[in-house]
Design a protein around this motif. Structure first.
Motif, PDB file in Angstrom:
ATOM      1  N   GLU A 194       0.860  -1.178   0.000  1.00  0.00           N
ATOM      2  CA  GLU A 194       0.000   0.000   0.000  1.00  0.00           C
ATOM      3  C   GLU A 194       0.900   1.233   0.000  1.00  0.00           C
ATOM      4  OE1 GLU A 194      -3.138   2.326   2.768  1.00  0.00           O
ATOM      5  OE2 GLU A 194      -3.173   0.146   2.898  1.00  0.00           O
ATOM      6  N   LEU A 195       0.806   2.025  -1.058  1.00  0.00           N
ATOM      7  CA  LEU A 195       1.737   3.124  -1.298  1.00  0.00           C
ATOM      8  C   LEU A 195       1.844   4.087  -0.122  1.00  0.00           C
ATOM      9  CD1 LEU A 195       3.726   4.495  -3.185  1.00  0.00           C
ATOM     10  CD2 LEU A 195       1.803   5.650  -4.289  1.00  0.00           C
ATOM     11  N   THR A 196       0.743   4.538   0.425  1.00  0.00           N
ATOM     12  CA  THR A 196       0.778   5.502   1.528  1.00  0.00           C
ATOM     13  C   THR A 196       1.525   4.935   2.726  1.00  0.00           C
ATOM     14  OG1 THR A 196      -1.298   6.439   0.782  1.00  0.00           O
ATOM     15  CG2 THR A 196      -0.644   6.939   3.032  1.00  0.00           C
ATOM     16  N   LYS A 197       1.273   3.667   3.040  1.00  0.00           N
ATOM     17  CA  LYS A 197       1.963   3.043   4.172  1.00  0.00           C
ATOM     18  C   LYS A 197       3.455   2.930   3.912  1.00  0.00           C
ATOM     19  CE  LYS A 197      -1.840   0.376   6.131  1.00  0.00           C
ATOM     20  NZ  LYS A 197      -2.334  -0.989   6.431  1.00  0.00           N
ATOM     21  N   VAL A 198       3.831   2.603   2.687  1.00  0.00           N
ATOM     22  CA  VAL A 198       5.250   2.485   2.350  1.00  0.00           C
ATOM     23  C   VAL A 198       5.931   3.843   2.478  1.00  0.00           C
ATOM     24  CG1 VAL A 198       6.904   2.037   0.490  1.00  0.00           C
ATOM     25  CG2 VAL A 198       5.021   0.449   0.894  1.00  0.00           C
ATOM     26  N   LEU A 199       5.313   4.889   1.935  1.00  0.00           N
ATOM     27  CA  LEU A 199       5.911   6.229   1.979  1.00  0.00           C
ATOM     28  C   LEU A 199       6.125   6.694   3.417  1.00  0.00           C
ATOM     29  CD1 LEU A 199       3.800   7.849  -0.866  1.00  0.00           C
ATOM     30  CD2 LEU A 199       6.204   7.153  -1.000  1.00  0.00           C
ATOM     31  N   LEU A 227      16.813   9.384  -3.713  1.00  0.00           N
ATOM     32  CA  LEU A 227      16.325   8.009  -3.770  1.00  0.00           C
ATOM     33  C   LEU A 227      16.452   7.595  -5.229  1.00  0.00           C
ATOM     34  CD1 LEU A 227      13.143   8.429  -1.541  1.00  0.00           C
ATOM     35  CD2 LEU A 227      15.363   7.494  -0.871  1.00  0.00           C
ATOM     36  N   LEU A 228      17.453   6.800  -5.503  1.00  0.00           N
ATOM     37  CA  LEU A 228      17.789   6.431  -6.879  1.00  0.00           C
ATOM     38  C   LEU A 228      17.675   4.929  -7.081  1.00  0.00           C
ATOM     39  CD1 LEU A 228      21.103   8.505  -7.169  1.00  0.00           C
ATOM     40  CD2 LEU A 228      18.894   9.119  -8.169  1.00  0.00           C
ATOM     41  N   ILE A 229      17.262   4.553  -8.279  1.00  0.00           N
ATOM     42  CA  ILE A 229      17.402   3.176  -8.741  1.00  0.00           C
ATOM     43  C   ILE A 229      18.341   3.286  -9.929  1.00  0.00           C
ATOM     44  CG2 ILE A 229      16.266   1.181  -9.762  1.00  0.00           C
ATOM     45  CD1 ILE A 229      13.781   1.887  -8.135  1.00  0.00           C
ATOM     46  N   GLY A 230      19.562   2.846  -9.717  1.00  0.00           N
ATOM     47  CA  GLY A 230      20.613   3.103 -10.706  1.00  0.00           C
ATOM     48  C   GLY A 230      20.867   4.593 -10.727  1.00  0.00           C
ATOM     49  N   ALA A 257      14.161   3.409  -2.125  1.00  0.00           N
ATOM     50  CA  ALA A 257      13.731   3.714  -3.498  1.00  0.00           C
ATOM     51  C   ALA A 257      13.048   2.504  -4.133  1.00  0.00           C
ATOM     52  CB  ALA A 257      14.918   4.167  -4.343  1.00  0.00           C
ATOM     53  N   ILE A 258      13.600   1.330  -3.914  1.00  0.00           N
ATOM     54  CA  ILE A 258      13.025   0.111  -4.477  1.00  0.00           C
ATOM     55  C   ILE A 258      11.656  -0.180  -3.851  1.00  0.00           C
ATOM     56  CG2 ILE A 258      13.304  -2.410  -4.620  1.00  0.00           C
ATOM     57  CD1 ILE A 258      16.368  -1.824  -4.884  1.00  0.00           C
ATOM     58  N   ALA A 259      11.550  -0.022  -2.534  1.00  0.00           N
ATOM     59  CA  ALA A 259      10.263  -0.252  -1.860  1.00  0.00           C
ATOM     60  C   ALA A 259       9.204   0.711  -2.378  1.00  0.00           C
ATOM     61  CB  ALA A 259      10.429  -0.105  -0.346  1.00  0.00           C
ATOM     62  N   ILE A 260       9.577   1.971  -2.581  1.00  0.00           N
ATOM     63  CA  ILE A 260       8.634   2.980  -3.086  1.00  0.00           C
ATOM     64  C   ILE A 260       8.224   2.639  -4.519  1.00  0.00           C
ATOM     65  CG2 ILE A 260       8.417   5.404  -3.784  1.00  0.00           C
ATOM     66  CD1 ILE A 260      10.218   6.030  -1.294  1.00  0.00           C
TER      67      ILE A 260
END
Length: 187
Positions: free
Chosen positions: A33-38, A128-131, A165-168
């Motif tokens: 759930e996006l809000t919970k992750v953020l 927060l980067l992915i690569g 970043a990956i979790a988001i």
């Protein structure tokens, strides 16, 4: 013997930090759930760094700006506020993709006008980067004028940021997939 004791304590602290980061990522990877992750990402970063509060912004590629999506324990809730790339500490980090420490925030010339009434004394922001792709920016702040962020704080946030970043991103993809599925069912 004193040096060995100091080194042992430093290694023990690093091991505890690594364990905390791994536990955080395990907990967050199970949540979609996006809000919970953020909020979870931000609260864990604030806790790991032992600071008063913080903010999390995601990068909106379509508008080429940042939107603050989570705020924790600050004077005002800035959730929903948009920031231009280059604006304030988070905008600067988004522009450079480099972490940034601001020792005396109230005196910093680059401070965003949105924070002129704030009690923030010092801050630290990291991408927060992915690569090399920007997902967002996380900022940790403290109102204690004696607090100084240093290389250890920076190291800890840089260990945390890629996993966050990956979790988001996973939660964003899941949310987008749910919306697409709901549209498909309705049509």
């Amino acid at each position: 013997a004193i040096e060995n004791a100091r080194l042992f304590e430093a290694e023990k602290r690093r091991a505890e930090e690594q364990k905390a980061i791994l536990e955080t990522m395990r907990d967050l990877s199970g949540e979609l759930e996006l809000t919970k992750v953020l909020h979870g990402v931000l609260e864990r970063a604030v806790s790991l760094l032992g600071v008063d509060g913080g903010e999390l912004a995601t990068y909106d590629q379509s508008r080429n700006d940042l939107v603050i999506v989570a705020s924790h324990n600050l004077d005002t809730d800035t959730t929903g506020t948009r920031m231009a790339i280059g604006e304030g500490a988070m905008g600067r980090v988004a522009e450079t993709h480099e972490p940034f420490i601001i020792p005396r925030y109230q005196e910093w010339e680059g401070r965003s006008s949105q924070y002129t009434q704030s009690t923030i004394q010092t801050g630290l922001a990291a991408p927060l980067l992915i690569g090399t792709r920007l997902v967002g920016v996380i900022a940790a702040v403290d109102s204690d004028p004696e607090r100084e962020f240093g290389s250890e704080d920076l190291r800890l946030l840089e260990l945390f940021a890629p996993q966050a970043a990956i979790a988001i991103e996973n939660a964003q993809l899941f949310a987008a997939g749910q919306r697409d599925f709901e549209e498909l069912v309705v049509n």
